[in-house]
Scaffold this active site. Structure first.
Site, PDB file in Angstrom:
ATOM      1  N   ASP A   1       0.853  -1.193   0.000  1.00 27.42           N
ATOM      2  CA  ASP A   1       0.000   0.000   0.000  1.00 27.42           C
ATOM      3  C   ASP A   1       0.885   1.238   0.000  1.00 27.42           C
ATOM      4  O   ASP A   1       1.838   1.338   0.784  1.00 27.42           O
ATOM      5  CB  ASP A   1      -0.917  -0.001   1.224  1.00 27.42           C
ATOM      6  CG  ASP A   1      -1.952   1.114   1.154  1.00 27.42           C
ATOM      7  OD1 ASP A   1      -3.004   0.878   0.532  1.00 27.42           O
ATOM      8  OD2 ASP A   1      -1.691   2.206   1.708  1.00 27.42           O
ATOM      9  N   ILE A   2       0.589   2.181  -0.903  1.00 26.65           N
ATOM     10  CA  ILE A   2       1.372   3.421  -0.984  1.00 26.65           C
ATOM     11  C   ILE A   2       0.997   4.328   0.195  1.00 26.65           C
ATOM     12  O   ILE A   2      -0.189   4.619   0.412  1.00 26.65           O
ATOM     13  CB  ILE A   2       1.117   4.141  -2.319  1.00 26.65           C
ATOM     14  CG1 ILE A   2       1.522   3.247  -3.494  1.00 26.65           C
ATOM     15  CG2 ILE A   2       1.888   5.459  -2.370  1.00 26.65           C
ATOM     16  CD1 ILE A   2       1.222   3.831  -4.851  1.00 26.65           C
TER      17      ILE A   2
ATOM     18  N   ASN B   1      -2.495  12.874  -4.286  1.00 35.12           N
ATOM     19  CA  ASN B   1      -3.546  13.310  -5.215  1.00 35.12           C
ATOM     20  C   ASN B   1      -4.042  14.718  -4.895  1.00 35.12           C
ATOM     21  O   ASN B   1      -4.244  15.539  -5.796  1.00 35.12           O
ATOM     22  CB  ASN B   1      -4.714  12.332  -5.184  1.00 35.12           C
ATOM     23  CG  ASN B   1      -4.440  11.083  -6.012  1.00 35.12           C
ATOM     24  OD1 ASN B   1      -3.625  11.095  -6.931  1.00 35.12           O
ATOM     25  ND2 ASN B   1      -5.120   9.987  -5.679  1.00 35.12           N
TER      26      ASN B   1
ATOM     27  N   ASP C   1      -1.350   9.134 -10.761  1.00 36.78           N
ATOM     28  CA  ASP C   1      -1.271   8.044 -11.752  1.00 36.78           C
ATOM     29  C   ASP C   1       0.183   7.720 -12.100  1.00 36.78           C
ATOM     30  O   ASP C   1       0.557   6.558 -12.266  1.00 36.78           O
ATOM     31  CB  ASP C   1      -2.034   8.436 -13.014  1.00 36.78           C
ATOM     32  CG  ASP C   1      -3.546   8.427 -12.816  1.00 36.78           C
ATOM     33  OD1 ASP C   1      -3.992   7.859 -11.800  1.00 36.78           O
ATOM     34  OD2 ASP C   1      -4.261   8.981 -13.675  1.00 36.78           O
TER      35      ASP C   1
ATOM     36  N   GLU D   1      -4.600   2.420  -4.568  1.00 33.92           N
ATOM     37  CA  GLU D   1      -3.145   2.502  -4.406  1.00 33.92           C
ATOM     38  C   GLU D   1      -2.564   1.216  -3.828  1.00 33.92           C
ATOM     39  O   GLU D   1      -1.450   1.199  -3.317  1.00 33.92           O
ATOM     40  CB  GLU D   1      -2.776   3.690  -3.504  1.00 33.92           C
ATOM     41  CG  GLU D   1      -3.155   3.528  -2.039  1.00 33.92           C
ATOM     42  CD  GLU D   1      -4.578   3.975  -1.717  1.00 33.92           C
ATOM     43  OE1 GLU D   1      -4.841   4.279  -0.549  1.00 33.92           O
ATOM     44  OE2 GLU D   1      -5.414   4.022  -2.648  1.00 33.92           O
TER      45      GLU D   1
END
Length: 380
Positions: free
Chosen positions: A243-244, A251, A260, A286
């Site tokens: 997971d980022i 964003n 993206d 993500e």
């Protein structure tokens, strides 16, 4: 011409030569049966016994010709087609004289070169031999058949008509063959195009358009099959959920298009550390999921830690050089685990990684029950 085509051509030449041998064998057998049962060749008495030397000479020459062609095909690698065609051409005239020009229908032997041309699908050769046969029969008839055997003019016209009709039929056959191959080529091209389109369509259905990794649906299909395989053969398997960290902030601060780009960069790094036995997918938003197969848990830990470090050192120019980090939950498959259990264990490890500072790899201890998301974890 490549090696496979050469091999096919040689086999084709061999089959035609074998057919020559079979015809010659049947012809000799027919002669023997005819003579043994008291058959009298036409014109023997009138020609003062010249039939026998001519018969032996013609048969001998035919066998010698076949033997020479056989030797050519075995010892030399070039001009096989020319040798086969020349052999067939000479055999046709030897057969004509063996069968005795006085015999009705002996002229059919002269059509052998035309038939060979059709077998080779060679239109120019067929026209050449066809016209040669039509023209050659004129002196044969007027210098041999008519003065020696008193064959009537109507028979000459009939034979020439047969030659012409055979040439027309041969031309029709070759045209139809050409049309068939053109149709077959079109069909094969259409099938190939459909196969390419199907492959592209299947890929689009299986792949995530943004990252190029497999999508959520394909990941679950693969995991189901791999779990069944691991359960049956007791093969090692690890599941890592990636997971980022702070992706929503990326964003909000830099725009979705930058988000993206981050997703694509992370996916590219995941792909770079994968081995052929691994399987990666964009699990959603993500989040990514990676399956490590045929590896020990220690190897899975080493690879995920390497992945975490590589992602953390990438500077994103669209974020003013700010790096992104990931948290990774890693769990080992245990016999009897189903898909839901495996994901609960990996989610538990990921939760601990997020809660204890992010940018780390956490693995669930094998002793922790699958239904204990707050159980003991070991941090790498």
């Amino acid at each position: 011409m490549d090696g496979n085509n050469v091999l096919l051509e040689d086999r084709w030449h061999r089959k035609i030569l074998n057919a020559y041998w079979i015809v010659m064998g049947m012809f000799l057998l027919a002669q023997a049966v005819f003579l043994l049962f008291g058959g009298i060749p036409p014109g023997v008495a009138e020609k003062g016994g010249m039939f026998w030397p001519r018969l032996l000479c013609s048969n001998g020459l035919t066998l010698l010709l076949l033997a020479m062609t056989e030797t050519w095909l075995r010892r030399w690698t070039k001009h096989h087609k020319k040798a086969i065609v020349a052999c067939g051409f000479l055999i046709s005239y030897l057969f004509y004289f063996i069968m005795e020009p006085a015999a009705d229908g002996s002229q059919v032997a002269l059509l052998l070169p035309v038939l060979i041309s059709i077998v080779y699908f060679d239109r120019r050769m067929m026209y050449g031999f066809g016209m040669f046969t039509i023209l050659m029969y004129i002196p044969i008839y007027f210098l041999l058949e008519r003065p020696l055997y008193e064959k009537p003019i109507p028979e000459f016209i009939q034979v020439e008509s047969v030659f012409v009709v055979c040439l027309i039929f041969g031309r029709t056959i070759l045209i139809r063959v050409k049309e068939f191959f053109a149709y077959l080529k079109t069909v094969m091209k259409s099938e190939q195009q459909l196969l390419v389109e199907k492959t592209i369509s299947d890929k689009l259905l299986k792949m995530d358009a943004l990252t190029g990794l497999y999508n959520h649906k394909t990941f679950h299909e693969y995991l189901d099959a791999l779990l069944e395989h691991s359960e049956k053969y007791h093969l090692p398997l690890q599941l890592a959920i990636i997971d980022i960290d702070g992706f929503k902030k990326v964003n909000d601060s830099y725009g979705q298009w930058v988000g993206d780009l981050v997703l694509k960069q992370v996916a590219s790094t995941i792909t770079s550390i994968m081995t052929p036995n691994d399987f990666a997918a964009r699990y959603g938003g993500e989040e990514f999921a990676v399956i490590f197969a045929d590896k020990t848990l220690a190897e899975g830990k080493r690879i995920t830690e390497e992945l975490r470090k590589e992602i953390a050192v990438v500077e994103h120019s669209n974020m003013k050089g700010t790096p992104v980090t990931v948290s990774i939950g890693l769990c080992n498959y245990q016999p009897g685990d189903d898909k839901e259990t495996l994901f609960r264990k990996a989610d538990s490890a990921l939760y601990q990684a997020k809660r204890t500072g992010k940018n780390k790899v956490v693995t669930v201890s094998d002793a922790i029950p699958a239904d204990s998301p707050q159980g003991k974890v070991a941090s790498i």
